[in-house]
Motif scaffolding. Sequence first.
Motif, mmCIF file in Angstrom:
data_model
loop_
_atom_site.group_PDB
_atom_site.id
_atom_site.type_symbol
_atom_site.label_atom_id
_atom_site.label_comp_id
_atom_site.label_asym_id
_atom_site.label_seq_id
_atom_site.Cartn_x
_atom_site.Cartn_y
_atom_site.Cartn_z
ATOM 1 N N PRO A 41 46.232 -9.454 3.425
ATOM 2 C CA PRO A 41 47.058 -8.291 3.790
ATOM 3 C C PRO A 41 48.278 -8.177 2.900
ATOM 4 N N GLY A 42 48.494 -6.977 2.375
ATOM 5 C CA GLY A 42 49.652 -6.737 1.535
ATOM 6 C C GLY A 42 49.479 -7.160 0.096
ATOM 7 N N ASN A 43 48.352 -7.745 -0.226
ATOM 8 C CA ASN A 43 48.092 -8.204 -1.596
ATOM 9 C C ASN A 43 46.971 -7.408 -2.232
ATOM 10 N N GLN A 44 46.856 -7.570 -3.536
ATOM 11 C CA GLN A 44 45.719 -6.993 -4.228
ATOM 12 C C GLN A 44 44.570 -7.996 -4.212
ATOM 13 N N ARG A 45 43.364 -7.466 -4.370
ATOM 14 C CA ARG A 45 42.216 -8.363 -4.440
ATOM 15 C C ARG A 45 42.357 -9.251 -5.667
ATOM 16 N N GLU A 46 42.089 -10.524 -5.481
ATOM 17 C CA GLU A 46 42.241 -11.451 -6.595
ATOM 18 C C GLU A 46 40.981 -12.290 -6.765
ATOM 19 N N LEU A 47 40.748 -12.668 -8.004
ATOM 20 C CA LEU A 47 39.635 -13.541 -8.300
ATOM 21 C C LEU A 47 39.944 -14.944 -7.799
ATOM 22 N N VAL A 48 38.967 -15.557 -7.152
ATOM 23 C CA VAL A 48 39.113 -16.942 -6.703
ATOM 24 C C VAL A 48 38.384 -17.866 -7.668
ATOM 25 N N ALA A 49 37.112 -17.559 -7.898
ATOM 26 C CA ALA A 49 36.316 -18.388 -8.805
ATOM 27 C C ALA A 49 35.077 -17.615 -9.223
ATOM 28 N N VAL A 50 34.641 -17.850 -10.456
ATOM 29 C CA VAL A 50 33.397 -17.260 -10.934
ATOM 30 C C VAL A 50 32.595 -18.336 -11.648
ATOM 31 N N ILE A 51 31.284 -18.113 -11.692
ATOM 32 C CA ILE A 51 30.399 -19.050 -12.367
ATOM 33 C C ILE A 51 29.336 -18.255 -13.115
ATOM 34 N N THR A 52 29.107 -18.629 -14.359
ATOM 35 C CA THR A 52 28.110 -17.939 -15.163
ATOM 36 C C THR A 52 26.714 -18.482 -14.856
ATOM 37 N N ARG A 53 25.741 -17.836 -15.418
ATOM 38 C CA ARG A 53 24.369 -18.265 -15.203
ATOM 39 C C ARG A 53 24.147 -19.693 -15.725
ATOM 40 N N SER A 54 24.846 -20.022 -16.792
ATOM 41 C CA SER A 54 24.702 -21.354 -17.379
ATOM 42 C C SER A 54 25.584 -22.399 -16.717
ATOM 43 N N GLY A 55 26.412 -21.972 -15.754
ATOM 44 C CA GLY A 55 27.204 -22.925 -15.001
ATOM 45 C C GLY A 55 28.656 -23.062 -15.403
ATOM 46 N N ASP A 56 29.108 -22.277 -16.349
ATOM 47 C CA ASP A 56 30.529 -22.307 -16.714
ATOM 48 C C ASP A 56 31.358 -21.684 -15.596
ATOM 49 N N THR A 57 32.475 -22.316 -15.291
ATOM 50 C CA THR A 57 33.291 -21.870 -14.167
ATOM 51 C C THR A 57 34.696 -21.481 -14.587
#
Length: 121
Positions: A41-57
Motif C-alpha cells: 500500500p502506498g508504494n509502486q510495484r517493485e521487482l523482488v526476484a527474477v530467474i532466467t531459463r538458464s537459472g541466472d537470478t
Amino acid sequence: QVQLVESGGGSVQAGGSLRLSCAVSGSVTIINTMGWYRLAPGNQRELVAVITRSGDTTYAESVKGRFTISRDNALKVVDLEMNSLAPEDTAVYYCNSDLRAGDSTSWFQYWGQGTQVTVSS
C-alpha cells in the motif's frame, strides 16, 4: 488460455518464513524469464526476484540473502523461498512470466492474480 496461479501466501511473525509457488498452465510453448514482484500500500510495484531459463537470478537489494528464487522448467513452476521476513515485506506478491504460447512467435508478459503476504512485528 495461459494462467499463472500463485499459492503459499499468508501471515507470519517477523523472522518467520514462507514459500510462494506459481504454476503456469495453458498452451505454453516456451517460458523465458519468471519472477516475483510485490505491491505494498502506498508504494509502486517493485521487482523482488527474477530467474532466467538458464537459472541466472536477480534480486532486489532489500531481499538479497533472505529470499531465494527457483524454477522447474519441466513443471513450469517458479518458487520464492522467503526467510527472515520483516514487516516491510508485507505486500501482495505477483508471479510474472515472459513466454510464448500457442502458435504465436511473440513474447508476452503474463501475471498471476497475486497472493497476500503479511508479516507482523
